[in-house]
Design a protein around this motif. Structure first.
Motif, PDB file in Angstrom:
ATOM      1  N   LEU A  46      19.375  13.842 -14.638  1.00 13.41           N
ATOM      2  CA  LEU A  46      18.783  14.186 -13.280  1.00 13.41           C
ATOM      3  C   LEU A  46      17.337  14.077 -13.181  1.00 13.41           C
ATOM      4  CD1 LEU A  46      20.496  17.686 -12.649  1.00 13.41           C
ATOM      5  CD2 LEU A  46      21.155  15.599 -11.577  1.00 13.41           C
ATOM      6  N   SER A  47      16.423  14.168 -14.282  1.00  3.23           N
ATOM      7  CA  SER A  47      15.476  13.767 -14.273  1.00  3.23           C
ATOM      8  C   SER A  47      14.931  12.190 -13.988  1.00  3.23           C
ATOM      9  CB  SER A  47      14.505  14.350 -15.537  1.00  3.23           C
ATOM     10  OG  SER A  47      14.679  15.810 -15.656  1.00  3.23           O
ATOM     11  N   GLU A  48      15.925  11.502 -14.591  1.00  2.00           N
ATOM     12  CA  GLU A  48      16.090  10.086 -14.542  1.00  2.00           C
ATOM     13  C   GLU A  48      16.318   9.593 -13.060  1.00  2.00           C
ATOM     14  OE1 GLU A  48      17.803   6.818 -16.940  1.00  2.00           O
ATOM     15  OE2 GLU A  48      18.772   8.808 -18.140  1.00  2.00           O
ATOM     16  N   ALA A  49      17.136  10.580 -12.559  1.00  2.00           N
ATOM     17  CA  ALA A  49      17.501  10.123 -10.927  1.00  2.00           C
ATOM     18  C   ALA A  49      16.222  10.116 -10.017  1.00  2.00           C
ATOM     19  CB  ALA A  49      18.529  11.026 -10.555  1.00  2.00           C
ATOM     20  N   VAL A  50      15.310  11.267 -10.467  1.00  2.00           N
ATOM     21  CA  VAL A  50      14.152  11.325  -9.392  1.00  2.00           C
ATOM     22  C   VAL A  50      12.844  10.694 -10.257  1.00  2.00           C
ATOM     23  CG1 VAL A  50      15.017  13.722  -8.665  1.00  2.00           C
ATOM     24  CG2 VAL A  50      13.690  13.549 -10.638  1.00  2.00           C
ATOM     25  N   GLN A  51      13.331   9.758 -11.268  1.00  2.00           N
ATOM     26  CA  GLN A  51      12.069   9.003 -11.743  1.00  2.00           C
ATOM     27  C   GLN A  51      11.268   9.716 -12.574  1.00  2.00           C
ATOM     28  OE1 GLN A  51      12.298   5.482 -11.454  1.00  2.00           O
ATOM     29  NE2 GLN A  51      14.350   6.194 -10.390  1.00  2.00           N
ATOM     30  N   ASP A  52      11.600  10.855 -13.082  1.00  2.00           N
ATOM     31  CA  ASP A  52      10.626  11.691 -13.936  1.00  2.00           C
ATOM     32  C   ASP A  52      11.039  11.301 -15.515  1.00  2.00           C
ATOM     33  OD1 ASP A  52       9.094  13.520 -15.340  1.00  2.00           O
ATOM     34  OD2 ASP A  52       9.486  15.213 -13.800  1.00  2.00           O
ATOM     35  N   HIS A  53      10.780  10.246 -15.777  1.00  2.00           N
ATOM     36  CA  HIS A  53      11.418   9.706 -17.227  1.00  2.00           C
ATOM     37  C   HIS A  53      10.721  10.465 -18.321  1.00  2.00           C
ATOM     38  CE1 HIS A  53      12.131   5.362 -15.230  1.00  2.00           C
ATOM     39  NE2 HIS A  53      12.987   6.386 -14.949  1.00  2.00           N
ATOM     40  N   LYS A  54       9.536  11.083 -18.146  1.00  2.00           N
ATOM     41  CA  LYS A  54       8.772  11.595 -19.196  1.00  2.00           C
ATOM     42  C   LYS A  54       9.547  12.921 -19.218  1.00  2.00           C
ATOM     43  CE  LYS A  54       4.247  10.021 -19.405  1.00  2.00           C
ATOM     44  NZ  LYS A  54       4.367   8.721 -18.792  1.00  2.00           N
ATOM     45  N   LYS A  55      10.081  13.677 -18.422  1.00  2.00           N
ATOM     46  CA  LYS A  55      10.828  14.815 -18.527  1.00  2.00           C
ATOM     47  C   LYS A  55      12.284  14.535 -19.134  1.00  2.00           C
ATOM     48  CE  LYS A  55       9.998  18.363 -16.174  1.00  2.00           C
ATOM     49  NZ  LYS A  55       9.804  19.377 -14.983  1.00  2.00           N
ATOM     50  N   ALA A  56      12.665  13.442 -18.702  1.00  2.00           N
ATOM     51  CA  ALA A  56      14.160  12.865 -19.182  1.00  2.00           C
ATOM     52  C   ALA A  56      14.047  12.659 -20.935  1.00  2.00           C
ATOM     53  CB  ALA A  56      14.396  11.665 -18.438  1.00  2.00           C
ATOM     54  N   ILE A  57      12.906  11.932 -21.014  1.00  2.00           N
ATOM     55  CA  ILE A  57      12.828  11.802 -22.563  1.00  2.00           C
ATOM     56  C   ILE A  57      12.931  12.861 -23.191  1.00  2.00           C
ATOM     57  CG2 ILE A  57      11.347  11.022 -24.063  1.00  2.00           C
ATOM     58  CD1 ILE A  57      10.537   8.754 -22.462  1.00  2.00           C
ATOM     59  N   PHE A  58      12.190  14.012 -22.956  1.00  2.00           N
ATOM     60  CA  PHE A  58      11.921  15.526 -23.405  1.00  2.00           C
ATOM     61  C   PHE A  58      13.130  15.953 -23.525  1.00  2.00           C
ATOM     62  CE2 PHE A  58      11.839  19.800 -22.652  1.00  2.00           C
ATOM     63  CZ  PHE A  58      11.086  20.537 -23.766  1.00  2.00           C
ATOM     64  N   TYR A  59      14.201  15.888 -22.444  1.00  2.00           N
ATOM     65  CA  TYR A  59      15.551  16.718 -22.659  1.00  2.00           C
ATOM     66  C   TYR A  59      16.475  15.726 -23.589  1.00  2.00           C
ATOM     67  CZ  TYR A  59      14.453  19.354 -18.810  1.00  2.00           C
ATOM     68  OH  TYR A  59      13.731  20.345 -17.903  1.00  2.00           O
ATOM     69  N   TYR A  60      16.286  14.345 -23.406  1.00  2.00           N
ATOM     70  CA  TYR A  60      17.181  13.385 -24.515  1.00  2.00           C
ATOM     71  C   TYR A  60      16.755  13.704 -25.930  1.00  2.00           C
ATOM     72  CZ  TYR A  60      18.985  11.161 -20.498  1.00  2.00           C
ATOM     73  OH  TYR A  60      19.494  10.968 -19.213  1.00  2.00           O
ATOM     74  N   VAL A  61      15.676  14.048 -26.125  1.00  2.00           N
ATOM     75  CA  VAL A  61      14.838  14.099 -27.547  1.00  2.00           C
ATOM     76  C   VAL A  61      15.458  15.355 -27.975  1.00  2.00           C
ATOM     77  CG1 VAL A  61      12.955  14.621 -29.048  1.00  2.00           C
ATOM     78  CG2 VAL A  61      13.021  12.738 -27.137  1.00  2.00           C
ATOM     79  N   ARG A  62      15.569  16.523 -27.183  1.00  2.00           N
ATOM     80  CA  ARG A  62      15.961  17.833 -27.742  1.00  2.00           C
ATOM     81  C   ARG A  62      17.458  17.931 -27.912  1.00  2.00           C
ATOM     82  NH1 ARG A  62      14.381  23.209 -24.538  1.00  2.00           N
ATOM     83  NH2 ARG A  62      12.493  23.068 -25.852  1.00  2.00           N
ATOM     84  N   ALA A  63      17.987  17.134 -27.071  1.00  2.00           N
ATOM     85  CA  ALA A  63      19.446  17.146 -27.268  1.00  2.00           C
ATOM     86  C   ALA A  63      19.837  16.418 -28.685  1.00  2.00           C
ATOM     87  CB  ALA A  63      20.247  16.380 -26.365  1.00  2.00           C
ATOM     88  N   ALA A  64      19.263  15.170 -28.929  1.00  2.00           N
ATOM     89  CA  ALA A  64      19.184  14.476 -30.065  1.00  2.00           C
ATOM     90  C   ALA A  64      18.932  15.159 -31.239  1.00  2.00           C
ATOM     91  CB  ALA A  64      18.515  13.237 -30.073  1.00  2.00           C
ATOM     92  N   ASN A  65      18.095  16.074 -31.144  1.00  2.00           N
ATOM     93  CA  ASN A  65      17.343  16.943 -32.435  1.00  2.00           C
ATOM     94  C   ASN A  65      18.522  18.126 -32.515  1.00  2.00           C
ATOM     95  OD1 ASN A  65      15.175  15.572 -32.878  1.00  2.00           O
ATOM     96  ND2 ASN A  65      13.769  16.720 -31.376  1.00  2.00           N
ATOM     97  N   ILE A  66      19.140  18.775 -31.580  1.00  2.00           N
ATOM     98  CA  ILE A  66      20.042  19.597 -31.813  1.00  2.00           C
ATOM     99  C   ILE A  66      21.478  18.935 -32.311  1.00  2.00           C
ATOM    100  CG2 ILE A  66      21.564  21.266 -30.478  1.00  2.00           C
ATOM    101  CD1 ILE A  66      19.346  21.633 -28.570  1.00  2.00           C
ATOM    102  N   SER A  67      21.609  17.782 -31.735  1.00  2.00           N
ATOM    103  CA  SER A  67      23.027  17.236 -32.223  1.00  2.00           C
ATOM    104  C   SER A  67      22.659  15.711 -32.691  1.00  2.00           C
ATOM    105  CB  SER A  67      24.093  17.016 -31.317  1.00  2.00           C
ATOM    106  OG  SER A  67      25.339  16.600 -31.668  1.00  2.00           O
ATOM    107  N   PRO A  68      22.205  15.582 -33.767  1.00  2.00           N
ATOM    108  CA  PRO A  68      21.927  14.148 -34.361  1.00  2.00           C
ATOM    109  C   PRO A  68      22.898  13.186 -34.297  1.00  2.00           C
ATOM    110  CG  PRO A  68      21.365  15.878 -36.015  1.00  2.00           C
ATOM    111  CD  PRO A  68      22.221  16.636 -34.963  1.00  2.00           C
TER     112      PRO A  68
END
Length: 396
Positions: free
Chosen positions: A275-297
């Motif tokens: 959703l953050s990507e969809a509204v062009q908030d890429h920095k927040k999108a990166i934050f969420y994706y990084v957290r997801a990757a850290n939780i589940s490598p």
């Protein structure tokens, strides 16, 4: 013979005739009621109805009249539950059977007092008929004849409209028949009966969306969440509606409470990133994706999404650099150094290569991750070439 004697004689003859006629009527009544009972027991309900129809011209006792009406209701009730009534071609005539059954039972209730045995018996028969309709609908459900199931639940509604179980079954059956208007009617009844289930709001949102009314669909989600806050299932139902209608900011509003309650839920983090990507908030999108990757490598989609967002950020910076002569005159770039933009772009490209490589490692059959990695490497080399050219020009 005197006139007085003649009068007395005539009265006696009339009394005898009336007694004989009444006796004949009673005999006629008993005969046809017996024939009707036998026909019903042998499942020949149409024959029973013909016998009972003949009694309409006879003078019946009160008990005989009430029994005749009962047998008519019984005959129609059996016909209404025939297996052929589950076939769509027979819905019309079978619906008439149900109506006749209910009308005749209600007629007995009107003609009798609450303490009379006929009244009590009729109430029990009407309840039994209602249960049989529900059972017939459930049986059609089991055989996946959803139209037949919907028919029986619709008919049961004529007997009792205050039963949430029947309303729930009727709603689902009509939904499975794609009869969303009728399903909505059942859901309205459930709400009127204070059947305050999260499933009702979720179903209503589905019906409105299928009826091309997405605004009403999302309102049903909001109504449900007002009574059942932070409900995972209903929230995602609403997010789906918003995404399909490109209401991304509204979807973000819906997911925020879930993020606060379940900050380490991978699905929620990935959805928030999307959703953050969809509204062009890429920095927040990166934050969420990084957290997801850290939780589940081992989440391939987290690394894949992360690499693509980072690549898009690098592309955006590259475009600014390529038009630097024009961009540096703009107020937002007044205090920005070109070298800083180049470093930031290089940083994103390196991360892209790293995360695309990880995605490719997790899913070796995926071609998109390899393409993203290859394109990022090309841009990294291009960036280095441009930097070398500029440094050479600066020295000249």
């Amino acid at each position: 013979m005197s006139i007085r004697s003649l009068f007395i004689y005539s009265v006696l003859i009339l009394c005898v005739y009336n007694s004989y006629t009444q006796a004949q009527s009673i005999t006629w009544q008993e005969k046809y009621l017996k024939l009707a009972r036998i026909s019903i027991n042998e499942n020949r309900c149409h024959d029973a109805l013909r016998y009972l129809d003949s009694l309409q011209q006879a003078t019946l006792t009160r008990e005989g009249e009430l029994e005749a009406i009962t047998l008519v209701a019984k005959s129609y009730g059996i016909l209404a539950l025939e297996p052929t009534c589950s076939e769509t071609d027979n819905f019309g005539v079978c619906s008439e059977y149900v109506t006749e059954t209910i009308n005749n039972y209600n007629l007995i209730l009107q003609k009798t007092d609450i303490g009379e045995i006929f009244n009590q018996f009729t109430k029990a028969e009407l309840d039994r008929f209602y249960d049989n309709l529900i059972t017939a609908g459930a049986n059609q459900f089991i055989t996946q004849n959803f139209q037949g199931a919907a028919f029986y639940f619709d008919q049961a509604l004529l007997v009792n409209s205050d039963d949430p179980i029947n309303c729930r079954y009727g709603m689902i059956a009509n939904e499975l028949c794609n009869n969303y208007d009728k399903a909505l009617e059942y859901s309205n009844m459930l709400l009127d009966l204070n059947y305050d289930s999260i499933n009702v709001y979720e179903s209503r949102s589905l019906y409105y969306e299928q009826l091309k009314a997405p605004q009403k669909a999302i309102e049903e989600v909001e109504n449900g969440l007002a009574k059942h806050p932070v409900n995972y299932k209903l929230t995602y139902r609403g997010i789906g509606i918003c995404v399909r209608n490109k209401w991304f900011n509204k979807a973000i509003d819906l997911i925020d409470p879930i993020l606060k309650k379940y900050p380490f839920d991978e699905r929620t983090l990935m959805t928030a990133g999307m959703l953050s990507e969809a509204v062009q908030d890429h920095k927040k999108a990166i934050f969420y994706y990084v957290r997801a990757a850290n939780i589940s490598p081992t989440r391939f989609d987290a690394y894949m999404s992360l690499s693509q967002v980072q690549f898009n950020e690098a592309i955006k910076l590259q475009k600014i650099l390529m038009n630097w002569n024009n961009n540096k005159k703009k107020p937002e770039y007044k205090n920005v150094h070109k070298s800083d933009l180049r470093k930031e772009s290089k940083f994103y490209l390196e991360l892209t290569v790293k995360n695309a490589s990880e995605a490719s490692r997790l899913n070796k059959e995926d071609k998109e991750s390899l393409t993203t990695k290859y394109n990022a490497l090309l841009l990294l080399n291009r960036t280095k070439e441009l930097k070398d050219v500029e440094e050479t020009l600066d020295k000249m």
